[in-house]
Design an enzyme around this catalytic site. Structure first.
Site, mmCIF file in Angstrom:
data_model
loop_
_atom_site.group_PDB
_atom_site.id
_atom_site.type_symbol
_atom_site.label_atom_id
_atom_site.label_comp_id
_atom_site.label_asym_id
_atom_site.label_seq_id
_atom_site.Cartn_x
_atom_site.Cartn_y
_atom_site.Cartn_z
ATOM 1 N N HIS A 179 13.544 -25.642 0.494
ATOM 2 C CA HIS A 179 14.670 -25.015 0.417
ATOM 3 C C HIS A 179 15.821 -25.850 0.067
ATOM 4 O O HIS A 179 16.716 -25.129 -0.971
ATOM 5 C CB HIS A 179 15.208 -24.573 1.809
ATOM 6 N N CYS A 238 13.049 -19.240 2.759
ATOM 7 C CA CYS A 238 13.763 -18.189 3.304
ATOM 8 C C CYS A 238 13.173 -16.925 3.001
ATOM 9 O O CYS A 238 13.509 -16.083 4.074
ATOM 10 C CB CYS A 238 15.107 -18.348 2.427
ATOM 11 N N CYS A 276 14.251 -18.448 -1.604
ATOM 12 C CA CYS A 276 13.162 -19.374 -2.197
ATOM 13 C C CYS A 276 12.237 -18.870 -1.017
ATOM 14 O O CYS A 276 12.250 -18.148 -0.161
ATOM 15 C CB CYS A 276 13.509 -20.836 -1.690
ATOM 16 N N ASP A 312 21.528 -36.839 -10.222
ATOM 17 C CA ASP A 312 20.202 -37.148 -9.392
ATOM 18 C C ASP A 312 20.697 -37.496 -8.015
ATOM 19 O O ASP A 312 21.509 -38.144 -7.536
ATOM 20 C CB ASP A 312 19.350 -38.051 -9.745
ATOM 21 N N CYS A 324 19.546 -17.027 -0.175
ATOM 22 C CA CYS A 324 18.444 -17.666 -0.824
ATOM 23 C C CYS A 324 17.105 -16.954 -0.796
ATOM 24 O O CYS A 324 16.826 -16.366 0.126
ATOM 25 C CB CYS A 324 18.406 -19.358 -0.403
ATOM 26 N N ASP A 369 14.372 -44.694 -13.514
ATOM 27 C CA ASP A 369 15.643 -45.772 -13.324
ATOM 28 C C ASP A 369 15.061 -47.250 -13.869
ATOM 29 O O ASP A 369 13.841 -47.489 -14.030
ATOM 30 C CB ASP A 369 16.166 -45.775 -12.162
HETATM 31 ZN ZN LIG Z 1 15.939 -20.859 0.659
#
Ligand SMILES: [Zn+2]
Length: 379
Positions: free
Chosen positions: A338, A312, A309, A269, A307, A95
């Site tokens: 996560h 998880c 990830c 963002d 999820c 930015d």
């Molecule tokens: Zn997750």
């Protein structure tokens, strides 16, 4: 004019203005619509760059104001640029620092030349001008740099917004003139004009005339009601050329992302996912969860059963709650991982739904699951 980045449209949704595209940059391609994790101080807080990359993020945002004050752009230039300094080899957007400088109430003075301000770190005096902002971002070496602008607050007198817009337009022209590294870095213009349609139109015409490689809609989500924000956004998007990426700054809650995508916005963002993570909050397919809540004390299921990830796959709500309650750093790390994965996966779902002409259905299902209603409004 040849630009260092290029937007290609892959597919338009058949019911809305949502669009699926790709932006090619000197550091690789970005599939759009995209969510950009924020790495304010040259780090996405509590995340290793490899993790950010592994979860599928293709671009991050970093802040000029913070890096200019600490460690200083000259030091980062010496280190070989921001990519090398922070070990992130994919695209970076920086930015302009305008938003932070204008947020320093009482510590700043605006002139036509630029903004005088005092550092929030040590009180030292500095001046940011359009030329300085380009010099800093050139030293950082970001793939996409933003023009120096003023984002008026809401509400604000129309006369103030108009005067501010005149300054922003003059500053953009100076930014473009000062920007020489056009083969490697792209300069985006920012539309301002508050909630006033005539000023928005003037701003749009002034920025589009400069044939920049991308455009941002600024001055939204600054405290106005959601309906007004969406009305103004509706009005603004139509002015922006279809062959350039469109970015709405600082907008990153799931509902605002969906509404932006539906109107043809490509880039978003927000610090939200990592900020709430550090407060013990998880964003899940069934809505936000506050891990401090006692009901998770013996909940040995993952944060989000949809999820996959790292967090998880390996840890339970009960364990993460324990870390949060004990103020352990690892709790912030797991939740940040996560939450970013959640938003990156949400964007993947959005992109696929546009490809398959079912964006509207995907949005409705997401809202019902995340907010418990079809409107996407918190109850
Ligand atoms: Zn997750």
């Amino acid at each position: 004019m040849k630009h260092s980045i290029k937007y290609s449209l892959i597919k338009k949704d058949n019911k809305t203005a949502a669009r699926r595209g790709v932006i090619s940059t000197p550091h690789g391609e970005i599939q759009t619509p995209v969510f950009m994790p924020v790495g304010t101080a040259a780090t996405v807080k509590a995340m290793r760059p490899e993790q950010v990359e592994d979860l599928g993020a293709e671009i991050i945002l970093s802040n000029t104001y913070h890096l200019y004050l600490r460690p200083g752009h000259e030091l980062i230039r010496e280190a070989g640029g921001l990519h090398k300094f922070m070990n992130w080899n994919k695209p970076i957007l920086t930015d302009s620092g305008g938003f932070q400088v204008f947020s320093l109430k009482g510590l700043r003075k605006i002139t036509d030349e630029g903004v005088m301000f005092q550092s929030h770190i040590d009180g030292s005096r500095h001046e940011l001008t359009p030329e300085k902002v380009i010099e800093i971002q050139t030293a950082l070496g970001s793939d996409i740099m933003m023009a120096f602008d003023e984002c008026p607050p809401y509400p604000a007198d129309k006369s103030y917004v108009e005067q501010s817009l005149n300054t922003t337009i003059a500053w953009l022209k100076r930014c473009k003139k000062a920007h020489h590294n056009t083969e490697k870095q792209a300069l985006f213009g920012i539309m301002q004009g508050g909630m006033h349609y005539d000023l928005r139109k003037r701003s749009a015409e002034a920025i589009v005339e400069l044939d920049l490689p991308g455009y941002s809609i600024g001055g939204l989500s600054v405290g106005e009601p959601k309906e007004l924000m969406l009305e103004v956004l509706d009005y603004c998007v139509d002015f922006l050329p279809a062959d350039k990426p469109r970015y709405v700054m600082g907008v990153g809650t799931p509902d605002y992302i969906f509404e932006g995508v539906e109107r043809g916005v490509d880039m978003f963002d927000c610090v939200l996912p990592t900020r709430v993570a550090r407060n013990g909050q998880a964003m899940t397919s069934e809505g936000p969860l506050n891990l401090k809540n006692k009901r998770f004390e013996r909940d040995f299921s993952p944060l989000d059963h949809k999820c996959d990830c790292y967090t998880c796959r390996n840890y339970s709500r009960a364990y993460i709650r324990h870390l949060v309650k004990s103020n352990e750093i690892f709790g912030s790390m797991l939740l940040s991982n996560h939450n970013l994965a959640f938003l990156v996966n949400m964007m993947k779902g959005i992109r696929k739904s546009i490809e398959e002409d079912r964006f509207t259905e995907f949005k409705r299902d997401f809202y019902e699951s995340y907010y418990g209603n079809e409107s996407g409004n918190k109850l």
